[in-house]
Motif scaffolding. Sequence first.
Motif, PDB file in Angstrom:
ATOM      1  N   ILE A 143       0.895  -1.152   0.000  1.00 38.02           N
ATOM      2  CA  ILE A 143       0.000   0.000   0.000  1.00 38.02           C
ATOM      3  C   ILE A 143       0.936   1.204   0.000  1.00 38.02           C
ATOM      4  CG2 ILE A 143      -1.761   1.284   1.259  1.00 38.02           C
ATOM      5  CD1 ILE A 143      -2.630  -1.494   2.430  1.00 38.02           C
ATOM      6  N   TYR A 144       0.808   2.050  -1.014  1.00 42.17           N
ATOM      7  CA  TYR A 144       1.764   3.144  -1.129  1.00 42.17           C
ATOM      8  C   TYR A 144       1.063   4.489  -1.206  1.00 42.17           C
ATOM      9  CZ  TYR A 144       0.781   3.738  -6.134  1.00 42.17           C
ATOM     10  OH  TYR A 144       0.168   3.993  -7.330  1.00 42.17           O
ATOM     11  N   HIS A 145       1.815   5.503  -0.806  1.00 41.32           N
ATOM     12  CA  HIS A 145       1.392   6.884  -1.051  1.00 41.32           C
ATOM     13  C   HIS A 145       2.623   7.778  -0.995  1.00 41.32           C
ATOM     14  CE1 HIS A 145       1.316   7.262   3.383  1.00 41.32           C
ATOM     15  NE2 HIS A 145       1.312   8.569   3.210  1.00 41.32           N
ATOM     16  N   SER A 146       2.426   9.023  -1.382  1.00 45.67           N
ATOM     17  CA  SER A 146       3.556   9.953  -1.402  1.00 45.67           C
ATOM     18  C   SER A 146       3.359  11.042  -0.354  1.00 45.67           C
ATOM     19  CB  SER A 146       3.715  10.583  -2.789  1.00 45.67           C
ATOM     20  OG  SER A 146       2.565  11.321  -3.144  1.00 45.67           O
ATOM     21  N   HIS A 147       4.467  11.597   0.051  1.00 42.50           N
ATOM     22  CA  HIS A 147       4.484  12.817   0.862  1.00 42.50           C
ATOM     23  C   HIS A 147       5.102  13.889  -0.009  1.00 42.50           C
ATOM     24  CE1 HIS A 147       4.273  10.988   5.198  1.00 42.50           C
ATOM     25  NE2 HIS A 147       3.185  10.759   4.478  1.00 42.50           N
ATOM     26  N   THR A 148       4.445  15.020  -0.118  1.00 42.23           N
ATOM     27  CA  THR A 148       4.913  16.055  -1.036  1.00 42.23           C
ATOM     28  C   THR A 148       5.731  17.144  -0.351  1.00 42.23           C
ATOM     29  OG1 THR A 148       2.874  17.312  -0.796  1.00 42.23           O
ATOM     30  CG2 THR A 148       2.942  15.668  -2.551  1.00 42.23           C
ATOM     31  N   ALA A 149       5.667  17.214   0.969  1.00 40.32           N
ATOM     32  CA  ALA A 149       6.379  18.284   1.670  1.00 40.32           C
ATOM     33  C   ALA A 149       7.184  17.787   2.862  1.00 40.32           C
ATOM     34  CB  ALA A 149       5.388  19.347   2.134  1.00 40.32           C
ATOM     35  N   THR A 150       7.130  16.493   3.139  1.00 44.29           N
ATOM     36  CA  THR A 150       7.836  15.943   4.294  1.00 44.29           C
ATOM     37  C   THR A 150       8.582  14.679   3.885  1.00 44.29           C
ATOM     38  OG1 THR A 150       5.910  14.641   4.958  1.00 44.29           O
ATOM     39  CG2 THR A 150       6.134  16.845   5.937  1.00 44.29           C
ATOM     40  N   GLY A 160      -0.259  -7.409   7.179  1.00 39.65           N
ATOM     41  CA  GLY A 160       0.655  -8.164   6.329  1.00 39.65           C
ATOM     42  C   GLY A 160       1.252  -7.359   5.192  1.00 39.65           C
ATOM     43  N   ALA A 161       0.779  -6.110   5.017  1.00 42.17           N
ATOM     44  CA  ALA A 161       1.221  -5.300   3.877  1.00 42.17           C
ATOM     45  C   ALA A 161       2.514  -4.558   4.166  1.00 42.17           C
ATOM     46  CB  ALA A 161       0.134  -4.298   3.497  1.00 42.17           C
ATOM     47  N   HIS A 162       3.211  -4.239   3.081  1.00 40.71           N
ATOM     48  CA  HIS A 162       4.356  -3.332   3.129  1.00 40.71           C
ATOM     49  C   HIS A 162       3.783  -1.943   2.842  1.00 40.71           C
ATOM     50  CE1 HIS A 162       7.273  -6.687   2.738  1.00 40.71           C
ATOM     51  NE2 HIS A 162       6.332  -7.212   1.968  1.00 40.71           N
ATOM     52  N   TYR A 163       4.070  -0.986   3.694  1.00 39.38           N
ATOM     53  CA  TYR A 163       3.617   0.389   3.492  1.00 39.38           C
ATOM     54  C   TYR A 163       4.777   1.176   2.900  1.00 39.38           C
ATOM     55  CZ  TYR A 163      -0.681  -0.677   5.860  1.00 39.38           C
ATOM     56  OH  TYR A 163      -1.914  -1.215   6.179  1.00 39.38           O
ATOM     57  N   VAL A 164       4.648   1.528   1.640  1.00 37.43           N
ATOM     58  CA  VAL A 164       5.708   2.246   0.930  1.00 37.43           C
ATOM     59  C   VAL A 164       5.354   3.725   0.887  1.00 37.43           C
ATOM     60  CG1 VAL A 164       6.738   2.624  -1.358  1.00 37.43           C
ATOM     61  CG2 VAL A 164       6.526   0.301  -0.441  1.00 37.43           C
ATOM     62  N   LEU A 165       6.353   4.541   1.207  1.00 35.06           N
ATOM     63  CA  LEU A 165       6.210   5.994   1.140  1.00 35.06           C
ATOM     64  C   LEU A 165       7.270   6.552   0.206  1.00 35.06           C
ATOM     65  CD1 LEU A 165       5.494   6.577   4.856  1.00 35.06           C
ATOM     66  CD2 LEU A 165       4.240   7.698   3.048  1.00 35.06           C
ATOM     67  N   VAL A 166       6.832   7.415  -0.687  1.00 31.29           N
ATOM     68  CA  VAL A 166       7.732   8.115  -1.594  1.00 31.29           C
ATOM     69  C   VAL A 166       7.617   9.589  -1.267  1.00 31.29           C
ATOM     70  CG1 VAL A 166       8.268   8.676  -3.993  1.00 31.29           C
ATOM     71  CG2 VAL A 166       7.376   6.414  -3.421  1.00 31.29           C
ATOM     72  N   SER A 167       8.744  10.233  -0.964  1.00 31.18           N
ATOM     73  CA  SER A 167       8.722  11.675  -0.728  1.00 31.18           C
ATOM     74  C   SER A 167       9.195  12.406  -1.972  1.00 31.18           C
ATOM     75  CB  SER A 167       9.609  12.067   0.449  1.00 31.18           C
ATOM     76  OG  SER A 167       9.638  13.484   0.572  1.00 31.18           O
ATOM     77  N   THR A 168       8.356  13.315  -2.449  1.00 34.97           N
ATOM     78  CA  THR A 168       8.716  14.152  -3.594  1.00 34.97           C
ATOM     79  C   THR A 168       9.045  15.572  -3.124  1.00 34.97           C
ATOM     80  OG1 THR A 168       6.377  14.643  -3.980  1.00 34.97           O
ATOM     81  CG2 THR A 168       7.334  12.813  -5.217  1.00 34.97           C
ATOM     82  N   ALA A 169       9.256  15.739  -1.817  1.00 34.49           N
ATOM     83  CA  ALA A 169       9.468  17.065  -1.228  1.00 34.49           C
ATOM     84  C   ALA A 169      10.657  17.794  -1.847  1.00 34.49           C
ATOM     85  CB  ALA A 169       9.651  16.950   0.283  1.00 34.49           C
TER      86      ALA A 169
END
Length: 140
Positions: free
Chosen positions: A77-84, A100-109
């Motif tokens: 389950i992924y989402h992005s952070h745009t300022a942090t 059971g999921a991997h939580y992926v975060l991508v920062s585009t800050a």
Amino acid sequence: MLTITQALFDQIVAHAREDHPDEACGVVAGPAGSDRPERFIPMLNAARSPTFYEFDSQDLLKLYREMDDRDEEPVIIYHSHTATEAYPSRTDLSYANEPGAHYVLVSTADSDDAGPFQFRSYRIVEGQVTEEEIKVVEAY
């Protein structure tokens, strides 16, 4: 450890960059019990916000029915952070209901179209956050 193909890694990053300055969100499904992400499913951020993401409830219900029909589960389950930085917020923790999921975060800050970005993965169980190693492979 999260093992992910280069193609899926690139798709997640591309989605984060496309939706910037709003947060992007989505799921990568895989065969139930496999812990192998295979099917990239970008979702619409119903909140359309640079600081918050929300899956549309109807889209999410449809997705879970589809995964059930295909004997799949949400592996990422992924989402992005745009300022942090790419670290789960309190709100992210409240949404983390797939132990059971991997939580992926991508920062585009600090990113531009070709610039640097953060790509990090976590396990979140009962509010406890554990960062995990990521292994990017060409194929499984």
